[in-house]
Design a protein around this motif. Sequence first.
Motif, short mmCIF file in Angstrom:
data_model
loop_
_atom_site.label_atom_id
_atom_site.label_comp_id
_atom_site.label_asym_id
_atom_site.label_seq_id
_atom_site.Cartn_x
_atom_site.Cartn_y
_atom_site.Cartn_z
N GLU A 1 0.84 -1.20 0.00
CA GLU A 1 0.00 0.00 0.00
C GLU A 1 0.87 1.25 0.00
N ILE A 2 0.50 2.23 -0.81
CA ILE A 2 1.18 3.53 -0.81
C ILE A 2 0.13 4.62 -0.64
N GLU A 3 0.28 5.42 0.38
CA GLU A 3 -0.66 6.51 0.65
C GLU A 3 0.09 7.83 0.81
N LEU A 4 -0.59 8.91 0.53
CA LEU A 4 -0.01 10.24 0.66
C LEU A 4 -0.68 10.98 1.81
N LEU A 5 0.13 11.70 2.57
CA LEU A 5 -0.38 12.50 3.68
C LEU A 5 0.20 13.91 3.58
N ILE A 6 -0.67 14.89 3.63
CA ILE A 6 -0.27 16.30 3.58
C ILE A 6 -0.41 16.92 4.96
N ILE A 7 0.61 17.63 5.41
CA ILE A 7 0.50 18.42 6.64
C ILE A 7 0.42 19.87 6.23
N ASP A 8 -0.79 20.44 6.30
CA ASP A 8 -0.99 21.83 5.91
C ASP A 8 -0.65 22.72 7.10
N ASP A 9 0.48 23.42 7.00
CA ASP A 9 1.00 24.22 8.11
C ASP A 9 0.44 25.65 8.08
N GLY A 10 -0.89 25.75 8.18
CA GLY A 10 -1.52 27.07 8.22
C GLY A 10 -1.47 27.81 6.90
N SER A 11 -1.61 27.11 5.79
CA SER A 11 -1.55 27.76 4.47
C SER A 11 -2.72 28.74 4.29
N SER A 12 -2.44 29.82 3.59
CA SER A 12 -3.48 30.81 3.29
C SER A 12 -3.93 30.75 1.84
N ASP A 13 -3.35 29.83 1.07
CA ASP A 13 -3.74 29.68 -0.33
C ASP A 13 -4.63 28.44 -0.48
N ASN A 14 -4.66 27.85 -1.65
CA ASN A 14 -5.53 26.70 -1.92
C ASN A 14 -4.79 25.37 -1.82
N THR A 15 -3.85 25.27 -0.90
CA THR A 15 -3.09 24.03 -0.76
C THR A 15 -3.98 22.83 -0.47
N GLY B 1 -6.01 13.87 -5.16
CA GLY B 1 -6.27 12.54 -4.62
C GLY B 1 -5.44 12.16 -3.41
N VAL B 2 -4.96 13.15 -2.66
CA VAL B 2 -4.20 12.87 -1.43
C VAL B 2 -5.08 12.11 -0.45
N ASN B 3 -4.55 11.07 0.15
CA ASN B 3 -5.35 10.20 1.02
C ASN B 3 -5.69 10.82 2.36
N HIS B 4 -4.72 11.55 2.95
CA HIS B 4 -4.92 12.08 4.30
C HIS B 4 -4.39 13.51 4.38
N ILE B 5 -5.10 14.33 5.15
CA ILE B 5 -4.69 15.73 5.33
C ILE B 5 -4.72 16.07 6.81
N VAL B 6 -3.60 16.54 7.33
CA VAL B 6 -3.52 17.09 8.68
C VAL B 6 -3.37 18.59 8.53
N SER B 7 -4.24 19.34 9.18
CA SER B 7 -4.25 20.78 8.95
C SER B 7 -4.09 21.57 10.24
N PHE B 8 -3.20 22.58 10.23
CA PHE B 8 -3.04 23.50 11.34
C PHE B 8 -3.78 24.80 11.02
N PRO B 9 -4.49 25.38 12.00
CA PRO B 9 -5.16 26.67 11.73
C PRO B 9 -4.18 27.83 11.61
N LYS B 10 -2.96 27.64 12.14
CA LYS B 10 -1.93 28.69 12.10
C LYS B 10 -0.57 28.06 11.84
N ASN B 11 0.29 28.80 11.17
CA ASN B 11 1.62 28.28 10.86
C ASN B 11 2.41 27.99 12.13
N ARG B 12 2.92 26.76 12.25
CA ARG B 12 3.66 26.34 13.45
C ARG B 12 5.12 26.02 13.16
#
Length: 331
Positions: free
Chosen positions: A32-46, A54-65
């Motif tokens: 199995e191969i899966e993709l995970l994105i950690i969105d570090d408080g992006s203000s654009d359309n990341t 088709g990214v499998n998982h997204i972890v998102s921060f409300p503010k850049n850390r």
Amino acid sequence: MKLIIQIPCFNEEETLPVTIRDIPRKIPGISEIELLIIDDGSSDNTIRTAKRLGVNHIVSFPKNRGLAEAFKAGIDACLKLGADIIVNTDADNQYKGSDIPKLIAPIVNGTYEMVIGDRKTDTIDHFSPVKKFFQRFGSSVVRKLSKTDVPDTTSGFRAYSREAALKLNVVSEFTYTLETIIQAGHKKIAVGHVEIGTNGKLRESRLFKGMFSYIQRSAKTIIRIYTMYRPMRVFMTAGLISALLGTLIGIRFLFFYFGGSGGGHIQSLILAAVLLIVGFQLGTLGLIADLISSNRKLLEDVLFRVKKLELNEHSNNTKEVIQKVKNNKIS
């Protein structure tokens, strides 16, 4: 084996598609191969871009850390998702996704638990001579302190086995690259490296404002982490240097004193006394810090066991939910 490729992102809607397109979807030895994105408080359309790709998982921060926090969150999420191998790469397409099979091969065959991609920084055209020099120098320092042979210690293209990821605890708020190597070396994690290629630069680095800012913050990180694992050596060395200087200055004072002109060198006597006292205090601090370090190692061992128990429980709960869903469908 399940592979999860994590990609820390901060306003990467333009470069993320290029990065993801370069990642292989099938690798020998990986089921199995899966993709995970950690969105570090992006203000654009990341996030929107990641979903579209088709990214499998997204972890998102409300503010850049920062990169270190994004890395930690990604590792934690990958472990909970059942990853056997975790690959970390950058969203700016600096690293070639086609090198991922080469990167994880030593983990798949059991040779290493942590593998770092060697960019061969001396051959990268857009690296200035000054940057290349500090890359070599910094990597040599980290190799010596960590007792590893990693040639490119700042490379963010790296792979971790599940066991290695569980053992690492990032405490830096700046970057994880140097800290994890020093930790791995002192925790006896098998660390290896493979040569990788790099792509052309799509944008400037956002990790630091300038070369000297990066050097300063990296030096602080190296000193801090090494002191965590070798406090006795650090404090005792500093204490011995201080005591030695105090002794030499004291001998100089005695030379003048017995020569009949000691009265004009009272400052030397005071300085010698201060340095000897400081040396003694640093030695004492070394003993205390070593005891604290031993306690920290015990706590890290407990944390490692707690993580394994937590992940096993999480895995069992997930299996129960899946089984219930299957049973409901059958019924």
